[in-house]
Design a protein around this motif. Structure first.
Motif, short mmCIF file in Angstrom:
data_model
loop_
_atom_site.label_atom_id
_atom_site.label_comp_id
_atom_site.label_asym_id
_atom_site.label_seq_id
_atom_site.Cartn_x
_atom_site.Cartn_y
_atom_site.Cartn_z
N TYR A 103 0.84 -1.20 0.00
CA TYR A 103 0.00 0.00 0.00
C TYR A 103 0.88 1.24 0.00
CZ TYR A 103 -4.06 -2.83 1.34
OH TYR A 103 -5.09 -3.74 1.36
N MET A 107 -1.39 4.12 4.36
CA MET A 107 -2.71 3.81 3.82
C MET A 107 -3.00 2.30 3.84
SD MET A 107 -3.72 7.00 1.96
CE MET A 107 -5.08 6.30 1.22
N CYS A 110 -6.56 0.64 3.35
CA CYS A 110 -7.52 1.59 2.77
C CYS A 110 -7.87 1.16 1.35
CB CYS A 110 -6.93 3.00 2.74
SG CYS A 110 -6.60 3.67 4.37
N GLY A 111 -9.15 1.15 1.04
CA GLY A 111 -9.61 0.80 -0.30
C GLY A 111 -9.73 -0.69 -0.55
N GLU A 126 -15.29 4.27 -5.07
CA GLU A 126 -15.04 4.72 -3.70
C GLU A 126 -13.69 4.20 -3.20
OE1 GLU A 126 -15.93 7.10 -0.54
OE2 GLU A 126 -17.04 6.93 -2.42
N ALA A 127 -13.40 2.95 -3.50
CA ALA A 127 -12.12 2.37 -3.08
C ALA A 127 -10.95 3.10 -3.72
CB ALA A 127 -12.07 0.88 -3.42
N ARG A 128 -11.09 3.45 -4.98
CA ARG A 128 -10.02 4.16 -5.68
C ARG A 128 -9.84 5.57 -5.13
NH1 ARG A 128 -11.02 1.98 -11.82
NH2 ARG A 128 -9.87 0.05 -11.54
N LYS A 129 -10.94 6.19 -4.77
CA LYS A 129 -10.90 7.57 -4.25
C LYS A 129 -10.20 7.61 -2.89
CE LYS A 129 -14.70 9.57 -2.90
NZ LYS A 129 -16.01 10.22 -2.89
N ASN A 130 -10.48 6.65 -2.05
CA ASN A 130 -9.96 6.65 -0.68
C ASN A 130 -8.95 5.54 -0.43
OD1 ASN A 130 -11.78 8.76 0.08
ND2 ASN A 130 -13.40 7.23 0.14
N GLY A 131 -8.45 4.94 -1.49
CA GLY A 131 -7.64 3.75 -1.33
C GLY A 131 -6.16 4.00 -1.19
N GLY A 132 -5.50 2.98 -0.73
CA GLY A 132 -4.06 3.02 -0.58
C GLY A 132 -3.33 2.24 -1.64
N THR A 138 -6.67 -2.04 -7.57
CA THR A 138 -8.03 -1.99 -7.03
C THR A 138 -9.01 -2.63 -8.00
OG1 THR A 138 -8.42 0.22 -7.95
CG2 THR A 138 -7.63 0.09 -5.67
#
Length: 139
Positions: A103, A107, A110-111, A126-132, A138
């Motif tokens: 990650y 992060m 995250c995601g 959403e996962a891509r926006k807030n992901g690590g 993703t």
């Protein structure tokens, strides 16, 4: 492919080098071979006038649009890698190997999505926006 990358724009089908003088010979060769391997149109500025360069770019954009439309907006580089990657992961699990996920710093976790959630476009966005993870991780 669309599950991995979504509908890609025609610009994905072009690799443009505006200032080849800013690159080493090796970097330039890499960019050209990478573009060909990725199924992209490679466009190199080689002393054209500004007017001719704009015409060349417009012609490349039109050709890219045609390629993109013919490929239904899928990634020009294809998605075979995902099939091969998944098969390798399954083989590693069968062999009892430990899998690692890397990650971005700070992060971890995250995601993260379950395999079943990957077909849910909203969850993936959403996962891509807030992901690590990077975009291909993703998918």
């Amino acid at each position: 492919c669309k599950a991995l990358y979504g509908q890609l724009p025609a610009a994905t089908y072009i690799s443009i080098v505006e200032d080849p003088g800013s690159l080493s010979e090796e970097e330039l060769r890499f960019k050209e071979s990478d573009a060909h391997a990725m199924g992209q149109i490679f466009l190199l500025r080689e002393g054209q006038s500004d007017q001719q360069w704009e015409k060349d770019k417009e012609a490349a954009r039109k050709a890219a649009k045609i390629k993109c439309d013919e490929n239904c907006g899928r990634a020009p580089w294809g998605c075979r890698w995902f099939h091969d990657w998944k098969a390798n992961v399954e083989q590693a699990v069968l062999l009892g190997q430990h899998l690692h996920v890397f990650y971005f710093e700070g992060m971890v976790g995250c995601g993260k999505l379950s395999w079943q959630e990957l077909s849910n476009e909203t969850s993936v966005k959403e996962a891509r926006k807030n992901g690590g993870l990077g975009a291909s991780q993703t998918a």
